[in-house]
Design a protein around this motif. Structure first.
Motif, PDB file in Angstrom:
ATOM      1  N   ALA A  30       0.818  -1.220   0.000  1.00  0.00           N
ATOM      2  CA  ALA A  30       0.000   0.000   0.000  1.00  0.00           C
ATOM      3  C   ALA A  30       0.854   1.272   0.000  1.00  0.00           C
ATOM      4  O   ALA A  30       0.336   2.363  -0.225  1.00  0.00           O
ATOM      5  N   ILE A  31       2.144   1.143   0.265  1.00  0.00           N
ATOM      6  CA  ILE A  31       3.037   2.310   0.206  1.00  0.00           C
ATOM      7  C   ILE A  31       3.748   2.266  -1.148  1.00  0.00           C
ATOM      8  O   ILE A  31       4.649   1.454  -1.349  1.00  0.00           O
ATOM      9  N   PRO A  32       3.344   3.113  -2.095  1.00  0.00           N
ATOM     10  CA  PRO A  32       3.884   2.999  -3.464  1.00  0.00           C
ATOM     11  C   PRO A  32       5.307   3.548  -3.548  1.00  0.00           C
ATOM     12  O   PRO A  32       5.511   4.727  -3.812  1.00  0.00           O
ATOM     13  N   THR A  33       6.268   2.666  -3.363  1.00  0.00           N
ATOM     14  CA  THR A  33       7.674   3.059  -3.384  1.00  0.00           C
ATOM     15  C   THR A  33       8.209   2.972  -4.816  1.00  0.00           C
ATOM     16  O   THR A  33       9.168   2.249  -5.086  1.00  0.00           O
ATOM     17  N   VAL A  34       7.547   3.681  -5.703  1.00  0.00           N
ATOM     18  CA  VAL A  34       7.822   3.556  -7.138  1.00  0.00           C
ATOM     19  C   VAL A  34       9.150   4.215  -7.508  1.00  0.00           C
ATOM     20  O   VAL A  34       9.435   5.342  -7.127  1.00  0.00           O
ATOM     21  N   GLY A  38      11.462   7.159  -7.117  1.00  0.00           N
ATOM     22  CA  GLY A  38      11.923   6.856  -5.752  1.00  0.00           C
ATOM     23  C   GLY A  38      11.037   7.539  -4.722  1.00  0.00           C
ATOM     24  O   GLY A  38      11.504   8.349  -3.918  1.00  0.00           O
ATOM     25  N   GLU A  39       9.740   7.176  -4.745  1.00  0.00           N
ATOM     26  CA  GLU A  39       8.749   7.859  -3.891  1.00  0.00           C
ATOM     27  C   GLU A  39       8.495   7.100  -2.596  1.00  0.00           C
ATOM     28  O   GLU A  39       8.578   5.870  -2.571  1.00  0.00           O
ATOM     29  N   ASN A  40       8.139   7.861  -1.569  1.00  0.00           N
ATOM     30  CA  ASN A  40       7.678   7.291  -0.291  1.00  0.00           C
ATOM     31  C   ASN A  40       8.710   6.431   0.429  1.00  0.00           C
ATOM     32  O   ASN A  40       8.365   5.574   1.220  1.00  0.00           O
ATOM     33  N   TYR A  41       9.985   6.655   0.136  1.00  0.00           N
ATOM     34  CA  TYR A  41      11.031   5.883   0.812  1.00  0.00           C
ATOM     35  C   TYR A  41      11.046   6.194   2.312  1.00  0.00           C
ATOM     36  O   TYR A  41      11.305   5.316   3.129  1.00  0.00           O
ATOM     37  N   GLY A  42      10.797   7.458   2.655  1.00  0.00           N
ATOM     38  CA  GLY A  42      10.787   7.824   4.071  1.00  0.00           C
ATOM     39  C   GLY A  42       9.703   7.090   4.830  1.00  0.00           C
ATOM     40  O   GLY A  42       9.927   6.571   5.933  1.00  0.00           O
ATOM     41  N   PHE A 100      20.479 -10.744   5.925  1.00  0.00           N
ATOM     42  CA  PHE A 100      19.355 -10.871   4.992  1.00  0.00           C
ATOM     43  C   PHE A 100      19.086  -9.508   4.370  1.00  0.00           C
ATOM     44  O   PHE A 100      18.942  -8.518   5.092  1.00  0.00           O
ATOM     45  N   ASN A 101      18.995  -9.467   3.044  1.00  0.00           N
ATOM     46  CA  ASN A 101      18.765  -8.183   2.367  1.00  0.00           C
ATOM     47  C   ASN A 101      17.579  -8.257   1.416  1.00  0.00           C
ATOM     48  O   ASN A 101      17.394  -9.254   0.715  1.00  0.00           O
ATOM     49  N   ALA A 102      16.791  -7.188   1.409  1.00  0.00           N
ATOM     50  CA  ALA A 102      15.753  -7.020   0.387  1.00  0.00           C
ATOM     51  C   ALA A 102      15.711  -5.560  -0.034  1.00  0.00           C
ATOM     52  O   ALA A 102      16.000  -4.682   0.773  1.00  0.00           O
ATOM     53  N   HIS A 103      15.348  -5.325  -1.285  1.00  0.00           N
ATOM     54  CA  HIS A 103      15.086  -3.943  -1.698  1.00  0.00           C
ATOM     55  C   HIS A 103      13.592  -3.691  -1.572  1.00  0.00           C
ATOM     56  O   HIS A 103      12.772  -4.589  -1.768  1.00  0.00           O
ATOM     57  N   TYR A 104      13.242  -2.475  -1.198  1.00  0.00           N
ATOM     58  CA  TYR A 104      11.823  -2.151  -0.983  1.00  0.00           C
ATOM     59  C   TYR A 104      11.236  -1.302  -2.103  1.00  0.00           C
ATOM     60  O   TYR A 104      10.056  -0.982  -2.085  1.00  0.00           O
ATOM     61  N   ASP A 105      12.049  -0.891  -3.081  1.00  0.00           N
ATOM     62  CA  ASP A 105      11.496  -0.099  -4.189  1.00  0.00           C
ATOM     63  C   ASP A 105      10.829  -1.021  -5.206  1.00  0.00           C
ATOM     64  O   ASP A 105      11.117  -2.214  -5.259  1.00  0.00           O
ATOM     65  N   VAL A 106       9.919  -0.452  -5.968  1.00  0.00           N
ATOM     66  CA  VAL A 106       9.185  -1.220  -6.984  1.00  0.00           C
ATOM     67  C   VAL A 106       9.206  -0.446  -8.306  1.00  0.00           C
ATOM     68  O   VAL A 106       9.408   0.766  -8.317  1.00  0.00           O
ATOM     69  N   VAL A 107       8.974  -1.171  -9.393  1.00  0.00           N
ATOM     70  CA  VAL A 107       8.955  -0.501 -10.700  1.00  0.00           C
ATOM     71  C   VAL A 107       7.602   0.187 -10.916  1.00  0.00           C
ATOM     72  O   VAL A 107       6.615  -0.157 -10.275  1.00  0.00           O
TER      73      VAL A 107
END
Ligand SMILES: [Zn+2]
Length: 419
Positions: A30-34, A38-42, A100-107
């Motif tokens: 629900a948090i569009p980290t597009v 690079g939105e909503n990273y904070g 353990f690593n994951a990226h939280y940004d999305v296309v």
């Protein structure tokens, strides 16, 4: 805790809390980290830091210094700060650390989605839909529940645990995983990047890439007098045809992946192509450009691959009359490969087999991910494994609840059996 709960295993806890997994994933989606831009990273990193702290990890949230960000971000993104989250959990008596690593940004999203909003996180017949469900917020939700399960079952991990959630994998990771390994003071002994391998496949490496843009410089003229100009489009077309020869030579460069697959070097031509300003139907095109996506195999010399491609382009342009070109690098990522003979890989394979009751295979991914930063920069055994899903980067991206649950149990199993 009741007597029955005292006997609860992490897997029991995970089975009873599958609704929590669904809720957590929907909350992240629900948090569009597009990205781009690079939105909503904070917003998302504040939430993720809270969740890690709630699980007992010492947590830090880093904002990448603006001066550094300004050096690598395009001007229109400089108002969008980059953040990375790091959590650490000490295990009693443990001398080594697993990361353990994951990226939280999305296309970005486009098209019509079956359940309306791509950020809704709708559950439907065993699948959860939304941008990022498969790539890779599902991995984040799985890991969080695995850590929660260990805590609830009062089982300590056998290694110290580091968890990072990082930015910008969908662009070039320089301010995400690239920043983390250089500036966050992490010093793990093993890393799991939570994508690249899924279900029965464990990823032990990936291709690198060199992305080039070729500009063809012609001369504009009135379309009624084509002979007065130099047609950049026609030169570009001749160059593209010449590149078929380059592609044939690449097909002879091979890498044998541990699962028996023969991988070959490739070059995709014209992913983006176009004309300069002032293009018109009655104008001889004075400018044309196209991109090349060269995939570099783990066994190849990265710089040499780029050099060869540039040399091929220069030679091909020389053979085409009046074909003047310039070549610039858009970006690059490096390949990595770890031999799966290392005990860390054997332990992961055993965890996957215990949970999924299926044979496992060690694969090398044609796409790149952030494994490089751990495998090649930190020089530690690094594998890729996550719940994955379907339609990554496309309409109706979704993750299977079954795979999410299995992956959660696999992370919990690895944490409690290795070394
Ligand atoms: Zn990804």
């Amino acid at each position: 805790m009741s007597g029955r709960d005292d006997d609860m295993t992490p897997a029991d806890y995970i089975n009873r809390n599958r609704a929590e997994l669904r809720r957590c994933l929907a909350q992240l989606v629900a948090i569009p980290t597009v990205n781009p831009p690079g939105e909503n990273y904070g917003v998302i990193t504040a939430l993720l830091a809270r969740k890690l702290a709630g699980l007992g990890l010492s947590t830090r949230r880093f904002r990448v210094p603006a001066a550094l960000a300004a050096r690598s971000l395009p001007p229109d993104q400089r108002g969008l700060p980059r953040y990375n989250v790091l959590g650490t959990l000490g295990a009693p008596g443990a001398l080594r650390t697993i990361h353990f690593n994951a990226h939280y940004d999305v296309v970005p999203v486009s098209g019509r989605w079956r359940h309306g909003s791509p950020f809704g996180g709708a559950a439907d017949r065993g699948w959860i839909y939304g941008r990022g469900t498969a790539d890779m917020k599902g991995s984040i939700a799985s890991l969080l529940l695995a850590l929660q399960a260990l805590r609830a079952a009062r089982v300590a991990p056998r290694l110290n645990v580091e968890v990072s959630f990082t930015a910008d994998e969908e662009t070039d990771s320089q301010l995400g995983a690239g920043w983390l390994v250089r500036h966050a003071g992490v010093r793990p002994d093993y890393a799991v990047v939570m994508e690249g391998g899924e279900r029965s496949s464990i990823c032990c490496g990936h291709n690198g890439v060199v992305w080039l843009e070729v500009s063809v410089h012609g001369r504009a003229a009135h379309g009624s007098k084509p002979e007065a100009g130099i047609n950049a489009f026609e030169k570009m077309a001749a160059l593209a045809r010449a590149l078929e020869g380059y592609q044939r030579t690449l097909a002879r460069i091979k890498f044998a992946a541990p699962d028996g697959t023969t991988m070959r070097a490739t070059a995709n031509v014209g992913g983006v192509f176009g004309c300069g300003e002032g293009a018109k139907v009655n104008t001889v095109p004075g400018h044309a450009s196209f991109t090349i996506d060269r995939r570099v195999l783990p066994g190849e010399d990265h710089a040499g691959a780029e050099r060869d491609l540039r040399a091929f382009l220069a030679a091909a342009a020389r053979r085409i009359p009046q074909c003047r070109i310039s070549v610039s690098k858009i970006s690059e990522n490096f390949s990595c490969f770890n031999s799966p003979r290392h005990p860390f890989f054997a332990a992961m394979a055993a965890s996957v087999r215990r949970v999924r009751r299926a044979r496992t295979a060690f694969t090398v991914s044609t796409g790149f991910n952030d494994m490089y930063f751990f495998a090649r920069h930190l020089k530690i055994p690094t594998l890729g494994y996550g719940p994955g899903g379907r339609n990554e980067h496309a309409v109706d991206e979704s993750a299977s609840e079954r795979d999410l649950l299995d992956c959660t149990k696999i992370y919990a199993d690895l944490l409690t059996t290795f070394p």
